[in-house]
Design a protein around this motif. Structure first.
Motif, short mmCIF file in Angstrom:
data_model
loop_
_atom_site.label_atom_id
_atom_site.label_comp_id
_atom_site.label_asym_id
_atom_site.label_seq_id
_atom_site.Cartn_x
_atom_site.Cartn_y
_atom_site.Cartn_z
N MET A 123 -6.45 5.42 -1.85
CA MET A 123 -6.36 5.30 -0.40
C MET A 123 -6.54 6.68 0.22
N PRO A 124 -6.82 6.76 1.53
CA PRO A 124 -6.98 8.05 2.19
C PRO A 124 -5.76 8.94 1.96
N GLY A 125 -6.01 10.22 1.73
CA GLY A 125 -4.94 11.18 1.53
C GLY A 125 -4.50 11.32 0.09
N MET A 126 -4.83 10.36 -0.74
CA MET A 126 -4.39 10.42 -2.13
C MET A 126 -5.25 11.40 -2.92
N ALA A 127 -4.63 12.10 -3.86
CA ALA A 127 -5.35 13.08 -4.68
C ALA A 127 -6.22 12.37 -5.70
N THR A 128 -7.32 13.02 -6.05
CA THR A 128 -8.20 12.48 -7.08
C THR A 128 -7.64 12.82 -8.47
N ASP A 129 -8.21 12.20 -9.48
CA ASP A 129 -7.78 12.50 -10.85
C ASP A 129 -8.02 13.98 -11.19
N ALA A 130 -9.16 14.51 -10.72
CA ALA A 130 -9.48 15.92 -10.99
C ALA A 130 -8.48 16.85 -10.31
N GLU A 131 -8.08 16.51 -9.08
CA GLU A 131 -7.11 17.34 -8.36
C GLU A 131 -5.74 17.30 -9.04
N LEU A 132 -5.36 16.14 -9.55
CA LEU A 132 -4.09 16.04 -10.27
C LEU A 132 -4.12 16.83 -11.57
N ASP A 133 -5.25 16.77 -12.27
CA ASP A 133 -5.39 17.53 -13.51
C ASP A 133 -5.29 19.03 -13.24
N GLY A 186 -13.66 5.55 -6.96
CA GLY A 186 -13.58 5.58 -8.41
C GLY A 186 -13.11 6.90 -8.98
N ASP A 187 -12.54 7.76 -8.12
CA ASP A 187 -12.08 9.07 -8.58
C ASP A 187 -10.56 9.15 -8.68
N GLY A 188 -9.90 8.01 -8.56
CA GLY A 188 -8.45 7.98 -8.65
C GLY A 188 -7.75 7.96 -7.31
N ALA A 189 -8.46 8.30 -6.23
CA ALA A 189 -7.87 8.27 -4.89
C ALA A 189 -7.99 6.85 -4.36
N ASP A 207 0.82 -1.22 0.00
CA ASP A 207 0.00 0.00 0.00
C ASP A 207 0.85 1.26 0.00
N MET A 208 1.90 1.27 0.80
CA MET A 208 2.71 2.48 0.87
C MET A 208 3.51 2.69 -0.42
N ALA A 209 3.83 1.62 -1.13
CA ALA A 209 4.50 1.78 -2.42
C ALA A 209 3.60 2.53 -3.39
N VAL A 210 2.31 2.22 -3.37
CA VAL A 210 1.34 2.92 -4.22
C VAL A 210 1.18 4.37 -3.76
N HIS A 211 1.06 4.55 -2.45
CA HIS A 211 0.91 5.89 -1.87
C HIS A 211 2.09 6.77 -2.25
N HIS A 212 3.30 6.23 -2.10
CA HIS A 212 4.52 6.98 -2.42
C HIS A 212 4.59 7.32 -3.90
N GLN A 213 4.13 6.42 -4.74
CA GLN A 213 4.21 6.66 -6.18
C GLN A 213 3.48 7.94 -6.57
N GLN A 214 2.30 8.16 -5.98
CA GLN A 214 1.57 9.39 -6.31
C GLN A 214 2.27 10.62 -5.74
N ALA A 215 2.85 10.51 -4.55
CA ALA A 215 3.57 11.65 -3.98
C ALA A 215 4.73 12.07 -4.89
N VAL A 216 5.46 11.09 -5.39
CA VAL A 216 6.56 11.38 -6.30
C VAL A 216 6.04 12.04 -7.57
#
Length: 230
Positions: free
Chosen positions: A150-160, A145-148, A74-83
């Motif tokens: 896990m908790p704390g992860m940004a949605t697709d709209a927020e990334l865009d 279904g919005d790209g987030a 899970d943290m590998a996925v979480h970290h990937q978005q942070a990077v």
């Protein structure tokens, strides 16, 4: 790295200058070997790892349902978005402080992600789970279904929106998104530090808690400097 000094007389190099270069090269080789040994020690599962009760080739690997395996995935996925977010803001602002923070996040979290994926491979575990994220914490997370994922992860709209922003707007968006990301990440890391059976995960997770909480405080100050809040 400093160059070996040379004493030229008649276009010739003195014996001391000729012998210093092999010494420098030898020292560099020793340093590379030492770094390699440290990496191997970090990647090797400890002998105190809990016995395997799931599948896999190693009898000392953490169980498939363990906090160690679940957290690493899970943290590998979480970290990937942070990077990913850090790379985005790095290219959309000239602010030195924000770019420095982005650089730190890229390097730290990419390195930690690599360590966790390496441990999963060493343990004979797949790098992804067929089940929902955070089940190892006792409360599986169902994505909206919005790209987030896990908790704390940004949605697709927020990334865009972050990708479309520039300057101060990009800085504020990034700092807000990363603050939420770090808060959830620190909570997950604390759970792993408390429940993990391997020394590798306990130590890494404990370090994540301290590091991300420190960056949360830093980002709060940076938002205030820009007249914004999280």
């Amino acid at each position: 790295m400093s160059q070996a000094s040379q004493a030229a007389q008649g276009g010739r190099t003195t014996p001391s200058a000729r012998t210093s270069r092999p010494m420098v090269l030898a020292g560099g080789a020793v340093l590379l070997v030492a770094v390699g040994l440290v990496v191997l020690m970090l990647a090797r599962p400890s002998s105190s790892s809990p016995s395997d009760t799931g599948t896999g080739s190693s009898t000392s690997a953490p169980a498939e349902t363990s906090a160690d395996v679940g957290f690493a995935r899970d943290m590998a996925v979480h970290h990937q978005q942070a990077v990913e977010m850090a790379f985005v803001v790095r290219d959309r602002t000239a602010d030195v402080a924000v770019r420095r923070l982005a650089y730190d996040i890229i390097n730290t979290q990419a390195n930690q992600r690599g360590m966790m994926l390496g441990w999963l491979e060493t343990w004979g575990r797949s790098k992804s789970s067929p089940g929902p994220p955070m089940a190892w914490m006792g409360h599986a997370f169902t994505s909206r279904g919005d790209g987030a994922l896990m908790p704390g992860m940004a949605t697709d709209a927020e990334l865009d929106a972050l990708r479309a922003a520039k300057g101060r707007d990009a800085e504020v968006r990034f700092l807000r998104l990363m603050t939420a990301h770090h808060r959830a990440g620190a909570e997950m890391a604390q759970a792993a530090a408390d429940a993990a059976g391997t020394e590798e995960i306990r130590n890494l997770a404990s370090g994540m808690v301290l590091g991300q909480r420190s960056e949360i405080a830093l980002m709060a100050d940076m938002l205030k400097e820009r007249g914004a809040t999280d």
